[in-house]
Scaffold this motif. Structure first.
Motif, PDB file in Angstrom:
ATOM      1  N   ASP A 217     -17.590   1.162 -35.455  1.00  0.00           N
ATOM      2  CA  ASP A 217     -17.327  -0.178 -35.990  1.00  0.00           C
ATOM      3  C   ASP A 217     -18.128  -0.441 -37.263  1.00  0.00           C
ATOM      4  O   ASP A 217     -17.614  -1.039 -38.215  1.00  0.00           O
ATOM      5  CB  ASP A 217     -17.662  -1.234 -34.929  1.00  0.00           C
ATOM      6  CG  ASP A 217     -17.374  -2.637 -35.412  1.00  0.00           C
ATOM      7  OD1 ASP A 217     -16.190  -2.951 -35.635  1.00  0.00           O
ATOM      8  OD2 ASP A 217     -18.330  -3.415 -35.616  1.00  0.00           O
ATOM      9  N   ARG A 221     -16.416  -1.441 -40.915  1.00  0.00           N
ATOM     10  CA  ARG A 221     -16.740  -2.644 -41.697  1.00  0.00           C
ATOM     11  C   ARG A 221     -17.147  -2.270 -43.126  1.00  0.00           C
ATOM     12  O   ARG A 221     -16.845  -2.990 -44.073  1.00  0.00           O
ATOM     13  CB  ARG A 221     -17.828  -3.448 -40.996  1.00  0.00           C
ATOM     14  CG  ARG A 221     -17.332  -4.060 -39.697  1.00  0.00           C
ATOM     15  CD  ARG A 221     -18.307  -5.000 -39.011  1.00  0.00           C
ATOM     16  NE  ARG A 221     -17.781  -5.327 -37.691  1.00  0.00           N
ATOM     17  CZ  ARG A 221     -16.842  -6.243 -37.456  1.00  0.00           C
ATOM     18  NH1 ARG A 221     -16.352  -6.935 -38.470  1.00  0.00           N
ATOM     19  NH2 ARG A 221     -16.409  -6.476 -36.240  1.00  0.00           N
ATOM     20  N   SER A 321     -11.684  -4.235 -36.319  1.00  0.00           N
ATOM     21  CA  SER A 321     -12.926  -4.724 -36.925  1.00  0.00           C
ATOM     22  C   SER A 321     -12.667  -5.890 -37.873  1.00  0.00           C
ATOM     23  O   SER A 321     -13.538  -6.743 -38.066  1.00  0.00           O
ATOM     24  CB  SER A 321     -13.621  -3.581 -37.680  1.00  0.00           C
ATOM     25  OG  SER A 321     -13.986  -2.554 -36.796  1.00  0.00           O
TER      26      SER A 321
END
Length: 452
Positions: A217, A221, A321
């Protein structure tokens, strides 16, 4: 960790058939592994290779191309000396990485290929390639290959599940369900793919951290922020609209119909204002467009209505995300619900986005269908995806409905089949259950989308 990619076989075919008469430009979104697969190809298939990264290289190196393009002996001598790598005629590969950063080198491909001494691969982000061609002649000696994120099969290979993929394909061919335990394993694999996605670095981090979603994750991002930064660099005339759609993509997909309502992006907006926006997002492979086709009697592309569009994210892991903040994910509720098969309406968008991504990876253009009933004052037929066999002689339609829950009706699909019965090849429902036949509709689990 090196991931097995299908595009590698396409490069092998190019090397065998081209015999130095064509360069290959690998197009794709940022961070999908273009540079990695090129370097791996050079390492395995040639006596020597050189990677020229135009995002980092010095003005001195770039000056060689400007000054010595009419003296290739000197150009190659300088490149070989600069990198300390010997070049072998017909057994060396030059990789022009981030070619969009130096259009002069792309224009030079025409002369380098004509010279015939070496093979050439180019890589670049589509975000910038289209922006940097104004002052050059696009070389006809280029073959274009599009590269997507890891598809479900490549993801399975990374997790050591190749035998399961072969079993899935065999069951689809025979139209028989998987053995129960193996179906459960395949569904767990699919859910992991939906959460992690197919960006190579994310997959590697997921595996190296013993399947820790948090590591993947954090990388996703970073990629999302990178895309946003790239959008800020594009032409001002449509930058604001691209950014608006990019930021609102999870919200657009969370609606029941998934279709973009332009007035909800910005009050007073209409479809024509966003034509360049969706073209840019799709052309950069950040998004997958899905257009309305309400007259699917002949080739779908002829009857597409671009004013009605669904905009899926190119990678579902990135959508996860993008849609949920870090606290929601870290608290585990999203992961927990998806892994347990308890998708809420909001999370159901991930399921449909994943199917869109898998269909695109199989080479399909995306179309959807709706029919408005004057009598009922609502849509009485809604088909999520329309596929076709593209045959000019024996044209067939393959409607696909996506059902994220286990309880659903087939009414809409049955009405569509009756309306276009002479054109229908096979009807599919993609659902979380094992393979089954229902009203002569083939109901398949989502992992079997690779077989369509």
């Amino acid at each position: 960790m090196v991931l097995k990619r299908k595009i590698y076989d396409k490069l092998l075919d190019w090397k065998k058939t081209s015999q130095g008469k064509k360069a290959v430009l690998i197009e794709g979104a940022r961070r999908i592994g273009k540079s990695t697969v090129c370097e791996e190809f050079g390492k395995n298939e040639y006596k020597s290779y050189i990677v020229i990264d135009f995002a980092r290289e010095s003005d001195e190196l770039k000056g060689y191309f400007r000054q010595y393009l009419n003296d290739l002996d000197t150009l190659f001598m300088l490149i070989s000396t600069y990198y300390g790598t010997k070049l072998y005629e017909r057994d060396s590969l030059l990789i022009f990485d981030e070619i969009q950063m130096f259009p002069t080198a792309r224009a030079a491909i025409k002369y380098l290929v004509a010279d015939g001494r070496y093979d050439y691969l180019e890589t670049g982000s589509l975000i910038s390639i289209r922006e940097n061609v104004a002052d050059i002649v696009i070389p006809s000696e280029e073959r274009h290959l599009k590269m997507n994120p890891l598809d479900f099969e490549e993801f399975a290979w990374a997790l050591g599940e190749e035998p399961l993929i072969n079993y899935i394909r065999g069951c689809f061919e025979k139209k028989k369900p998987l053995e129960r335990m193996l179906h459960n394993n395949a569904m767990m694999l699919f859910k992991q793919y939906m959460l992690v996605g197919g960006m190579p670095k994310c997959v590697v981090l997921f595996l190296e951290s013993h399947k820790d979603f948090e590591q993947a994750d954090m990388e996703k991002r970073d990629i999302l922020e990178l895309y946003r930064s790239d959008i800020m660099k594009i032409g001002a005339q449509y930058r604001i609209r691209v950014l608006a759609v990019y930021d609102q993509m999870p919200g657009l997909l969370s609606r029941h119909e998934k279709r973009v309502v332009f007035g909800q992006i910005q009050e007073g907006s209409y479809a024509a204002q966003y034509e360049d926006t969706f073209f840019w997002l799709a052309d950069s492979m950040i998004a997958n467009e899905c257009f309305l086709c309400n007259d699917p009697n002949i080739a779908l592309s002829i009857n597409e209505t671009r004013a009605y569009v669904k905009c899926y994210m190119g990678d579902t892991g990135l959508l996860v995300s993008h849609a949920f903040d870090e606290n929601e994910l870290l608290e585990g509720e999203v992961y927990k619900q998806i892994l347990a098969g308890k998708l809420s309406m909001n999370e159901g968008m991930l399921y449909e986005n994943m199917i869109a991504q898998m269909l695109v990876a199989n080479g399909h253009k995306l179309y959807f269908y709706t029919h408005y009933s004057e009598e009922k004052h609502r849509n009485d037929i809604e088909i999520d995806f329309l596929l076709s066999n593209n045959s000019k002689i024996k044209y067939k339609l393959f409607p696909v409905e996506v059902k994220s829950g286990k309880n659903y009706t087939t009414a809409s699909l049955l009405r569509f089949r009756e309306k276009y019965k002479t054109r229908i090849g096979e009807c599919y429902i993609i659902h979380p259950r094992n393979l089954s036949l229902k009203d002569d509709i083939l109901c398949i689990p989502p992992y079997m989308t690779i077989c369509l």
